[in-house]
Design an enzyme around this catalytic site. Structure first.
Site, PDB file in Angstrom:
ATOM      1  N   LYS A 198       0.824  -1.211   0.000  1.00 13.88           N
ATOM      2  CA  LYS A 198       0.000   0.000   0.000  1.00 13.88           C
ATOM      3  C   LYS A 198       0.861   1.266   0.000  1.00 13.88           C
ATOM      4  CE  LYS A 198      -4.368  -1.869   0.559  1.00 13.88           C
ATOM      5  NZ  LYS A 198      -5.223  -2.372   1.632  1.00 13.88           N
ATOM      6  N   ARG A 240      -3.685  -9.770   5.074  1.00 15.87           N
ATOM      7  CA  ARG A 240      -4.072  -9.934   3.662  1.00 15.87           C
ATOM      8  C   ARG A 240      -2.899  -9.493   2.798  1.00 15.87           C
ATOM      9  NH1 ARG A 240      -5.956  -6.872  -0.528  1.00 15.87           N
ATOM     10  NH2 ARG A 240      -7.594  -7.766  -1.830  1.00 15.87           N
TER      11      ARG A 240
HETATM   12  N1  HH2 Z   1      -7.378  -3.934   0.290  1.00 13.12           N
HETATM   13  C1  HH2 Z   1      -7.649  -4.023  -1.036  1.00 13.12           C
HETATM   14  C2  HH2 Z   1      -8.750  -4.758  -1.496  1.00 13.12           C
HETATM   15  N2  HH2 Z   1      -9.536  -5.425  -0.641  1.00 13.12           N
HETATM   16  N3  HH2 Z   1     -10.067  -6.052   1.566  1.00 13.12           N
HETATM   17  C3  HH2 Z   1      -9.829  -5.986   2.879  1.00 13.12           C
HETATM   18  N4  HH2 Z   1     -10.609  -6.642   3.740  1.00 13.12           N
HETATM   19  N5  HH2 Z   1      -8.774  -5.269   3.385  1.00 13.12           N
HETATM   20  C4  HH2 Z   1      -7.939  -4.562   2.573  1.00 13.12           C
HETATM   21  O1  HH2 Z   1      -7.008  -3.891   3.076  1.00 13.12           O
HETATM   22  C5  HH2 Z   1      -8.172  -4.607   1.164  1.00 13.12           C
HETATM   23  C6  HH2 Z   1      -9.275  -5.376   0.686  1.00 13.12           C
HETATM   24  C7  HH2 Z   1      -6.757  -3.301  -2.000  1.00 13.12           C
HETATM   25  O2  HH2 Z   1      -5.736  -4.167  -2.451  1.00 13.12           O
HETATM   26  P1  HH2 Z   1      -5.783  -4.904  -3.856  1.00 13.12           P
HETATM   27  O3  HH2 Z   1      -6.904  -5.892  -3.868  1.00 13.12           O
HETATM   28  O4  HH2 Z   1      -4.473  -5.460  -4.216  1.00 13.12           O
HETATM   29  O5  HH2 Z   1      -6.065  -3.716  -4.866  1.00 13.12           O
HETATM   30  P2  HH2 Z   1      -7.294  -3.366  -5.770  1.00 13.12           P
HETATM   31  O6  HH2 Z   1      -8.430  -3.029  -4.869  1.00 13.12           O
HETATM   32  O7  HH2 Z   1      -6.809  -2.197  -6.569  1.00 13.12           O
HETATM   33  O8  HH2 Z   1      -7.606  -4.574  -6.612  1.00 13.12           O
END
Ligand code: HH2
Length: 287
Positions: free
Chosen positions: A232, A266
Site C-alpha cells: 500500500k 491480507r
Molecule cells: N485492500 C484491497 C482490497 N480489498 N479487503 C480488505 N478486507 N482489506 C484490505 O485492506 C483490502 C481489501 C486493496 O488491495 P488490492 O486488492 O491489491 O487492490 P485493488 O483493490 O486495486 O484490486
C-alpha cells in the site's frame, strides 16, 4: 524444538461451511490471506491475472505457499481513488471461468466484492467468506445475503475521502459500531465477523500508520482483526518505492500488525509472509 512450516492443498469441498472461520482461527497462529485480483486495474498487479489460466495458476501458487484463505476479487476497489465501477455482468464474467477451480483447491475462498448479488452467487458456488470493503454499509442487500448463507464476513472501514483533521481511530470505531448494528439486525452472529481498519482506504498515509500502531483499540469488540497493508501507498511515503518493490515494508507492517493483535493479514506475497511470521513466532516463543 523449532516448528517448521508445512503446506498442502487439501481436498476439494473441505473448506466451506459456516464454521470455517472458527476452524481457521483454531490454527492458533496468524492467518495469511492471499490476494487474487482478476482485474485489469488493481493498484499493484492489475492485468497480471485477468487471463483465467493465469489466475488459476496464481491461486494454486498462493495455496502451495501456505495461504490459509484465498481472497478473490474481480473489481478493483482502488484504495487511492479513480476506481472504475465494474458492471455486475462484467464482474461475474471475470470470476466465472476461475472461481470454481479456485474453490476446488480446498483452501477457504473469500469473495472480495461490493455487490450482494456477486457475493450470493459466489457463496452458492462454494466460496466461504464475504469480504466487504464497505462493511455492509454500501449494498443494502449485503447483510441479508451474508446472514442467509450463514457466511462469515469481513467488515472493512472505508470513507469516500481522507480527512487529515479527523481522529481516525474514533472514526473507524464508530464505523464498526454502525456495521455491527446492521449485522445484528440482519442476524449475523458475532462469531462470524472479522473487523478490518482498511489500510489506505479514505485515509492519509499517516492515518494508515496510526491504524496499525493503534490496532489494539479495536480488540474491545472481541472479534478477529484483519490488516491488509500489502504494497500500500503509505509504505511509499515512508520509503519511496513502486508497488511491486514494497515487500519489505509490507512484511514490517504485517509483523507489527500481528504484534498488535491482527489475527489475519491480507497479502500479495504469501511465501515471504509465511516465512516472516514463522520466524517471528519462533523468536517470540524463545523469549
Ligand atoms: N485492500 C484491497 C482490497 N480489498 N479487503 C480488505 N478486507 N482489506 C484490505 O485492506 C483490502 C481489501 C486493496 O488491495 P488490492 O486488492 O491489491 O487492490 P485493488 O483493490 O486495486 O484490486
Amino acid at each position: 524444538m523449532i516448528a517448521t512450516v508445512a503446506h498442502r492443498v487439501s481436498a476439494p469441498g473441505s473448506a466451506s461451511g459456516g464454521d470455517v472461520l472458527a476452524r481457521l482461527l483454531a490454527k492458533a497462529r496468524p492467518l495469511v490471506m492471499g490476494v487474487l485480483n482478476i482485474t485489469p486495474d488493481s493498484f499493484s498487479d492489475g492485468g497480471h491475472f485477468l487471463d483465467p489460466q493465469a489466475a488459476i495458476a496464481q491461486a494454486r501458487r498462493l495455496a502451495m505457499e501456505g495461504a490459509d484463505i484465498l481472497d478473490v476479487g474481480a473489481e478493483s476497489t482502488r484504495p487511492y481513488g479513480g476506481a472504475v465501477r465494474v458492471p455486475l455482468e462484467e464482474e461475474r464474467a471475470r470470476l466465472a471461468p476461475v472461481l470454481s477451480d479456485v474453490i476446488g483447491l480446498g483452501v477457504p475462498v473469500s469473495i472480495d466484492t461490493l455487490k450482494a448479488s456477486v457475493a450470493a452467487w459466489a457463496l452458492d458456488l462454494g466460496a466461504a467468506i464475504v469480504n466487504d470493503v464497505w462493511g455492509l454499509q454500501r449494498d443494502p442487500d449485503m447483510a441479508r445475503v451474508v446472514a442467509e448463507h450463514g457466511a462469515p464476513v469481513i467488515i472493512m472501514h472505508n470513507r469516500e475521502t481522507a480527512d487529515p483533521a479527523i481522529d481516525i481511530v474514533a472514526d473507524v470505531t464508530s464505523f464498526f459500531q454502525r456495521s455491527l448494528e446492521i449485522a445484528a439486525r440482519a442476524g449475523i452472529p458475532h462469531d462470524r465477523i472479522v473487523l478490518d481498519p482498511g489500510i489506505g482506504f479514505g485515509k492519509t498515509p499517516e492515518q494508515s500508520v496510526i491504524c496499525i500502531a493503534r490496532l489494539d483499540a479495536w480488540r474491545k469488540f472481541g472479534m478477529p482483526l484483519l490488516v491488509g497493508a500489502s504494497r500500500k501507498r503509505f509504505i511509499h511515503t515512508i520509503a519511496p518505492s513502486d508497488p511491486m518493490e514494497r515487500l519489505g515494508g509490507s512484511l514490517a507492517a504485517h509483523l507489527l500488525a500481528v504484534e498488535n493483535g491482527a489475527a489475519i493479514v491480507r497479502v500479495h506475497d504469501v511465501a515471504p509472509t509465511v516465512q516472516a511470521l514463522a520466524v517471528a513466532a519462533a523468536i517470540r516463543r524463545a523469549r
